[in-house]
Design a protein around this motif. Structure first.
Motif, PDB file in Angstrom:
ATOM      1  N   PRO A 132      -4.927  20.601  -2.069  1.00 23.43           N
ATOM      2  CA  PRO A 132      -4.156  19.447  -1.602  1.00 23.43           C
ATOM      3  C   PRO A 132      -5.043  18.205  -1.557  1.00 23.43           C
ATOM      4  CG  PRO A 132      -4.738  20.837   0.254  1.00 23.43           C
ATOM      5  CD  PRO A 132      -5.190  21.552  -0.987  1.00 23.43           C
ATOM      6  N   LYS A 133      -4.458  17.064  -1.842  1.00 23.65           N
ATOM      7  CA  LYS A 133      -5.193  15.803  -1.793  1.00 23.65           C
ATOM      8  C   LYS A 133      -4.268  14.704  -1.330  1.00 23.65           C
ATOM      9  CE  LYS A 133      -8.790  16.489  -5.200  1.00 23.65           C
ATOM     10  NZ  LYS A 133      -9.511  15.905  -6.304  1.00 23.65           N
ATOM     11  N   THR A 162       0.833  -1.192   0.000  1.00 22.16           N
ATOM     12  CA  THR A 162       0.000   0.000   0.000  1.00 22.16           C
ATOM     13  C   THR A 162       0.873   1.251   0.000  1.00 22.16           C
ATOM     14  OG1 THR A 162      -1.692  -1.199   1.224  1.00 22.16           O
ATOM     15  CG2 THR A 162      -1.850   1.192   1.215  1.00 22.16           C
ATOM     16  N   PHE A 163       0.598   2.138  -0.940  1.00 24.36           N
ATOM     17  CA  PHE A 163       1.330   3.384  -1.085  1.00 24.36           C
ATOM     18  C   PHE A 163       0.426   4.548  -0.707  1.00 24.36           C
ATOM     19  CE2 PHE A 163       3.640   0.453  -3.616  1.00 24.36           C
ATOM     20  CZ  PHE A 163       4.943   0.908  -3.682  1.00 24.36           C
ATOM     21  N   LYS A 164       1.036   5.632  -0.252  1.00 29.64           N
ATOM     22  CA  LYS A 164       0.298   6.849   0.082  1.00 29.64           C
ATOM     23  C   LYS A 164       0.914   7.991  -0.710  1.00 29.64           C
ATOM     24  CE  LYS A 164      -1.016   9.847   3.887  1.00 29.64           C
ATOM     25  NZ  LYS A 164      -0.812  10.169   5.293  1.00 29.64           N
ATOM     26  N   LEU A 165       0.079   8.661  -1.503  1.00 32.70           N
ATOM     27  CA  LEU A 165       0.522   9.781  -2.312  1.00 32.70           C
ATOM     28  C   LEU A 165      -0.163  11.039  -1.815  1.00 32.70           C
ATOM     29  CD1 LEU A 165       2.109  10.763  -4.801  1.00 32.70           C
ATOM     30  CD2 LEU A 165       0.056  10.303  -6.141  1.00 32.70           C
ATOM     31  N   CYS A 176      -2.205  16.230 -11.644  1.00 34.12           N
ATOM     32  CA  CYS A 176      -3.075  17.408 -11.671  1.00 34.12           C
ATOM     33  C   CYS A 176      -4.488  17.101 -12.173  1.00 34.12           C
ATOM     34  CB  CYS A 176      -2.449  18.494 -12.538  1.00 34.12           C
ATOM     35  SG  CYS A 176      -0.966  19.136 -11.792  1.00 34.12           S
ATOM     36  N   SER A 177      -4.861  15.860 -12.210  1.00 35.54           N
ATOM     37  CA  SER A 177      -6.190  15.488 -12.681  1.00 35.54           C
ATOM     38  C   SER A 177      -7.239  15.848 -11.642  1.00 35.54           C
ATOM     39  CB  SER A 177      -6.244  13.988 -12.968  1.00 35.54           C
ATOM     40  OG  SER A 177      -7.554  13.597 -13.252  1.00 35.54           O
ATOM     41  N   SER A 178      -8.385  16.333 -12.098  1.00 39.04           N
ATOM     42  CA  SER A 178      -9.471  16.645 -11.163  1.00 39.04           C
ATOM     43  C   SER A 178     -10.146  15.372 -10.650  1.00 39.04           C
ATOM     44  CB  SER A 178     -10.507  17.539 -11.842  1.00 39.04           C
ATOM     45  OG  SER A 178     -11.056  16.869 -12.963  1.00 39.04           O
ATOM     46  N   LYS A 179      -9.970  14.244 -11.355  1.00 37.66           N
ATOM     47  CA  LYS A 179     -10.553  12.955 -10.941  1.00 37.66           C
ATOM     48  C   LYS A 179      -9.715  12.254  -9.890  1.00 37.66           C
ATOM     49  CE  LYS A 179     -12.485  12.242 -15.507  1.00 37.66           C
ATOM     50  NZ  LYS A 179     -12.468  11.399 -16.708  1.00 37.66           N
ATOM     51  N   TRP A 180      -8.608  12.828  -9.564  1.00 38.50           N
ATOM     52  CA  TRP A 180      -7.672  12.215  -8.625  1.00 38.50           C
ATOM     53  C   TRP A 180      -8.291  12.223  -7.272  1.00 38.50           C
ATOM     54  CZ3 TRP A 180      -3.602  14.130  -5.143  1.00 38.50           C
ATOM     55  CH2 TRP A 180      -2.597  13.182  -4.915  1.00 38.50           C
TER      56      TRP A 180
END
Length: 114
Positions: A92-93, A79-82, A110-114
């Protein structure tokens, strides 16, 4: 007598090593590839400027700051955390995701779906 025996043993070991290399046989430790996971991040943030990310996961702890380009990180499966930091123009996300053995996860920073 001992010198001749030692020379023949060394010659035999060298010939065996060359024969194994020619056939393609490698020792077990050299032929076993440990499992890995790849993270591919693409920046297309020319409208918002440089964006900083922090990536944490098994075998990886890194950060990067770009406005355009691609970055690759290699770590162990898990499991990774970005975390995307704010630069005044982008929110921020934080995102957690799992990557299996010998897999690649592609993320647009920079995707809005992120």
């Amino acid at each position: 007598m001992l010198r001749t025996l030692r020379r023949s043993v060394l010659t035999g070991a060298l010939a065996t090593g060359l024969a194994m290399a020619a056939v393609g046989i490698a020792p077990a430790s050299a032929s076993a590839t440990p499992p890995y996971a790849l993270v591919k991040l693409t920046w297309n943030c020319s409208k918002v400027g440089d964006v900083t990310i922090i990536l944490k996961g098994p075998g990886v702890a890194s950060s990067a700051r770009k406005s355009t380009g691609t970055g690759y990180w290699r770590g162990r499966p898990g499991t990774f955390k970005l975390e995307r930091l704010s630069n005044g123009r982008i929110a921020p996300k934080t995102k957690s995701f799992r990557i299996g053995n010998f897999s690649t996860k592609r993320i647009s920073v920079c995707s809005s779906k992120w």
